[in-house]
Every structure is written in C-alpha cells, then in structure tokens.
Design a protein around this motif. Sequence first.
Motif, PDB file in Angstrom:
ATOM      1  N   ILE A  88      -4.145  11.280   2.663  1.00 52.08           N
ATOM      2  CA  ILE A  88      -4.294   9.890   2.215  1.00 52.08           C
ATOM      3  C   ILE A  88      -3.023   9.096   2.497  1.00 52.08           C
ATOM      4  O   ILE A  88      -3.073   7.930   2.914  1.00 52.08           O
ATOM      5  N   ILE A  89      -1.855   9.730   2.309  1.00 52.90           N
ATOM      6  CA  ILE A  89      -0.591   9.036   2.596  1.00 52.90           C
ATOM      7  C   ILE A  89      -0.513   8.680   4.077  1.00 52.90           C
ATOM      8  O   ILE A  89      -0.158   7.567   4.455  1.00 52.90           O
TER       9      ILE A  89
ATOM     10  N   GLU B 293       6.323   8.307   9.368  1.00 56.21           N
ATOM     11  CA  GLU B 293       6.017   8.942   8.082  1.00 56.21           C
ATOM     12  C   GLU B 293       6.168  10.459   8.178  1.00 56.21           C
ATOM     13  O   GLU B 293       6.817  11.078   7.328  1.00 56.21           O
TER      14      GLU B 293
ATOM     15  N   THR C 246      -2.744   5.812   4.807  1.00 56.76           N
ATOM     16  CA  THR C 246      -2.164   4.573   4.298  1.00 56.76           C
ATOM     17  C   THR C 246      -1.148   4.000   5.281  1.00 56.76           C
ATOM     18  O   THR C 246      -1.146   2.800   5.564  1.00 56.76           O
TER      19      THR C 246
ATOM     20  N   ILE D 227     -11.477  -0.906   0.432  1.00 58.70           N
ATOM     21  CA  ILE D 227     -10.773  -0.281  -0.699  1.00 58.70           C
ATOM     22  C   ILE D 227     -11.683  -0.180  -1.919  1.00 58.70           C
ATOM     23  O   ILE D 227     -11.634   0.767  -2.681  1.00 58.70           O
TER      24      ILE D 227
ATOM     25  N   ILE E 233      -3.038  -4.566  -4.211  1.00 64.13           N
ATOM     26  CA  ILE E 233      -3.486  -5.097  -2.926  1.00 64.13           C
ATOM     27  C   ILE E 233      -3.813  -6.600  -2.968  1.00 64.13           C
ATOM     28  O   ILE E 233      -3.306  -7.358  -2.149  1.00 64.13           O
TER      29      ILE E 233
ATOM     30  N   GLY F 268      -1.457   0.426   7.231  1.00 59.60           N
ATOM     31  CA  GLY F 268      -0.369  -0.546   7.106  1.00 59.60           C
ATOM     32  C   GLY F 268       0.202  -0.926   8.466  1.00 59.60           C
ATOM     33  O   GLY F 268       0.439  -2.103   8.747  1.00 59.60           O
TER      34      GLY F 268
ATOM     35  N   MET G 224      -7.957   6.183  -1.807  1.00 64.64           N
ATOM     36  CA  MET G 224      -6.668   5.509  -1.631  1.00 64.64           C
ATOM     37  C   MET G 224      -6.225   4.806  -2.907  1.00 64.64           C
ATOM     38  O   MET G 224      -5.040   4.620  -3.148  1.00 64.64           O
ATOM     39  N   ARG G 225      -7.203   4.394  -3.709  1.00 61.82           N
ATOM     40  CA  ARG G 225      -6.835   3.796  -5.003  1.00 61.82           C
ATOM     41  C   ARG G 225      -6.495   4.879  -6.018  1.00 61.82           C
ATOM     42  O   ARG G 225      -5.676   4.679  -6.899  1.00 61.82           O
TER      43      ARG G 225
ATOM     44  N   MET H  64       0.845  -1.206   0.000  1.00 61.50           N
ATOM     45  CA  MET H  64       0.000   0.000   0.000  1.00 61.50           C
ATOM     46  C   MET H  64       0.878   1.254   0.000  1.00 61.50           C
ATOM     47  O   MET H  64       0.596   2.213  -0.704  1.00 61.50           O
ATOM     48  N   VAL H  65       1.947   1.224   0.809  1.00 57.16           N
ATOM     49  CA  VAL H  65       2.844   2.382   0.849  1.00 57.16           C
ATOM     50  C   VAL H  65       3.559   2.537  -0.488  1.00 57.16           C
ATOM     51  O   VAL H  65       3.668   3.631  -1.033  1.00 57.16           O
TER      52      VAL H  65
ATOM     53  N   ILE I 202       1.365   4.022  -3.185  1.00 60.53           N
ATOM     54  CA  ILE I 202       0.983   5.417  -3.077  1.00 60.53           C
ATOM     55  C   ILE I 202       2.172   6.366  -3.222  1.00 60.53           C
ATOM     56  O   ILE I 202       2.051   7.430  -3.819  1.00 60.53           O
TER      57      ILE I 202
END
Lengths: 234, 298
Positions: free
Chosen positions: B194-195, B86, B198, B165, B244, B202, B174-175, B30-31, B34
Amino acid sequence: MLKVNNLNVSYGAIHAIHDVSLHVEEGEIVTLIGANGAGKTTILHTITGLKKAASGDVLLYDNNLLKTEPSKIISLGMAHVPEGRHVFPTMTVEENLEMGAYIFNSKDDIKVGIKDVYQRFPRLKERSKQLAGTLSGGEQQMLAVGRAIMSKPKILLMDEPSMGLSPILVKEIFSIIEEVHNQGITILLVEQNAKMALSIADRAYVLETGHIKMEGDAKELMDNDDVRKAYLGV
Amino acid sequence: MLNVSLFIQSIVNGLNQGAVYALVALGYTMVYGIIRMINFAHGDFIMVGGYTLFYTIPLMVNAGMPAWMSVIIAIAVCTIVGVAVERIAYKPVRGAGSMSALITALAMSLFLENLALVLFGANPKSVPAIFNLPMIDFAGAKLPGKALITLVIGLAIMLLLQIFIKFTKLGKAMRAVPQDKQASTLVGINVNKIITITFAIGSALAAVAALMYCSTYPRANTEMGVMLGLKAFIAAVLGGIGIIPGAMLGGIIVGLVEIFVKVYLAPGWYEAITYGILIVVLLVKPTGILGKNIGEKV
C-alpha cells in the motif's frame, strides 16, 4: 490445529517469552491467563506475525506462521481481535466490516457476511453509517469481533476483550464469545479477568513473567489454591 | 467599481493555479497520512515531469500525436522515479525515526536536482506549447482556453481520486493503513504494498501537475519543483495534512489567494500573505482547516 513450540521472544535485551509451548485443538476454547506484563499479548502478536520471534515454532495446521508474511496469515483461517479493539476510527462501522473481509473478492459474499454480523449484533446495524471512533467501548469491541469473523476464521485469537468494559458489558462480551464458539470457531482467549475466562474455557495456561507456570483443565485450575489466590482474589 | 471580466479572469486563473497546488499537495498529504513523513523530494517529481515533457513533446508531435499525450510518458517516468525513491531511499530508514526520514527526504531532493543539473545542464529548457487553444469569451472576460482545460483536468482528477479512495477496495485499504497499521495487517492488507502504491499515485499526480504548470509557464529547470513543492506543502498543511480533501481545499485556497492578492492588493506581497494566512490558520486550528482529532477509546 494451532501449536506453539518452545517460543522465545525478546524486546531488545529483554527476554520476554521463555520457551513457551502451548496447543489449541479444533473446537476448544483455550485461555491464557496471567497478570499485566506476563507476556500474553506478546504471544498473540508473535502468533500473527506482528512481533518477530527469537526462536521456536508456530504451526497452524501444517503452516509455519513464523515464516509466513503477516498479512497472509488471515487467509490461513486465523483471525485476531487485538487488545484495545483497533477498529479503524474514521471509517464507518460498515466499512470496518468490509475491511474484515479484505481477503475476499466477491461483493455478494461480503454483503451476506455483513448481514450475518448485523443479525448477531443489532447495535452495529443501528450504527452502520457511524464512524467507528465515535462508538462506545463495548460497541467497538463488538465491531472488532464482527470484523474478525468477516474473514470466516476457523480459529479466533482474542486479546483482553473485557478490558475497560463495565461488568454488564463484560458478561455480554463473554456470551458473544460462547456464541461465536458455538458456531464452530475455535478460540484462544487471552484475559486478565481470569474468573470469567476460566468459566467458559475448556483448558487454560497460566503465564507468569514469560513462563508457562501451570496448564490444565479450566475447571480444575479454578479450584487450584495457587490460582485462586493469585488470580481469582479468594 | 468592480470590473466583472477581471474578476472572472482572476477566479479562473486562481482555480487553475490552485488545481496545480492541489495535485502536488495530494502527493505530500497521502504519503504523510500513511507513513507520517514529509517527502521533501516530492516537489522534484514535478521537475522530473517537466523535463520528461520537454524531451517527449517533440517526439509526440513528430509522430502526429497531440502534444498533451506526453503526459502519459511523464506519468510513467514520475511513477518509476517515485517508487524507486521510496524503495531505495525511504524504506530502509522507515524504522529509524522521523528525523532520519526527514534528512533522507531532503537528501533525495538535492540528489534529484543535482542529477538533473548533470544530465540536462543549468539552462532552462523551453517546453513546447502543450495546448493550442484560442481565447474564450465569457461574460466579457477573455479566458485562455489552456487555463480552462487544465482546470477541468485538475478538478476531474481530484474527483476521480476521491471516488477511488472512497469506494474501491484498494482505496479503502489506503485509508485503513494510516488509521491503524496493526489492524490493517491483521485483516490481510500488505502495508508495504500500500505504501508503494501511495508513492506511485502521488508521483503520477505530480506528473499531471507538471503538465498543467508547463502549459502556463513553459519552462523546465532544475529548481522548478522547489517553490511549487513548498507552496503545495503549505496547501497540504493549511487544509489539514494527511487529509485528502484537505489537500484539495488547501491547494485551491492558496491558488486563489495568490492570484487575488496579485491582482487586487499588492503584487509583491502575495507570498507574504499566503504564509500569513497559514500562520493564522495554524494558530487558530493547529490541525489545519479540515483536521480533526478522534480520541482513542480504551
């Protein structure tokens, strides 16, 4: 409704936009024409916050867009159809339209919006479950326009909507622009296809290497000898 | 002759192991999807979860609650650590190129491991029993109840994530962000938010993976996340990094291959064979099993 005052934009050491001022009034179609690399896209990107300005003002009604968080700008009533369509390739046509209404929460309103877009673009309805990346260039352009009007904008910025399309599709896209305009949406159109752009616009600005070279009534510019030589190929 | 009960046991163990890999692989993928960055500190979030379980399970049990409820605290702690990493370490270097991001991630991994060494010491900690469940008889096979329950939890979380998702507004955003950041901003999505979300999801999945892992291997130490993280990373690449369902498929495949090689082929060779499969898949299909390229139309 939209005012750009003495805008300057740089890419590193390169000064791309020099003291550009322009304005768009409610109900108009205004076009910004110029050659490749003149800075047309940079101006649109700066207006919607995708690119930072070095100095100047961008006002939408009373909001200073240069001080607005880019993702909030669409909520102020301005949508941007970027150059190269920028649809979400691995989402379906319908999901792309839903994303256009991201700022709204009511599912029913979004459904009504999608129905409106489908009515205007029956081709998109046929392809509603198809991934946007598999559409033709013309269909992607329709989707990009459809996604933008899902946010119910008052003003729509369009960047090179005719790029890469066949002459028949170019005509179709321009008739779509006029149709969108007839529904009460003000339009700022960036185009390399100066002839088509001037034919539907009220006013125009001619941009050359980051400077506004000429501005005025679109019909008058179409008859101007310099414009005819440089941009209309006659 | 095929021993049916051993076969069933191996399937359950393989799926169980695979579900752990899958949950961790989801964090990597996921990370990566993105921000195109391999978060090498992700494996260490499992360690954070492991230590949190070690310290909070006794508190839970004393309070008369079931031990597995500690996972809620582990999820909270891992989420905070993940989001902090992050914000503090990755966000400042986001515009600086992939090499800076990679080195920052490796540094964060070492930092977390050494911080744990200072805080908790070098000796492994024994995590108390998480599930007290009997063996279950199934078609002549004796299956540990805890393996079944963690398997069910792992699969349920993957299913919920997939629904999230696919159908929710936040999930769709997120997509959308990995596909086109510019267009996402233009439709009103705050990409930074959104980051952060994510990373939060995670890290929370890493906490659940820690619970599943510690219920089978009840030890927390500073290096527990390294190998687990590496295997999960392989799983993510195998399935198609950034995709995913690919992470889930890759995780399950790696888990099953490991267990089956251990039981039926050669116990010492399971890692060599897992890596071998990765190399073969990448030679045949460089984007991973579910990876695909959709060309941009101009």
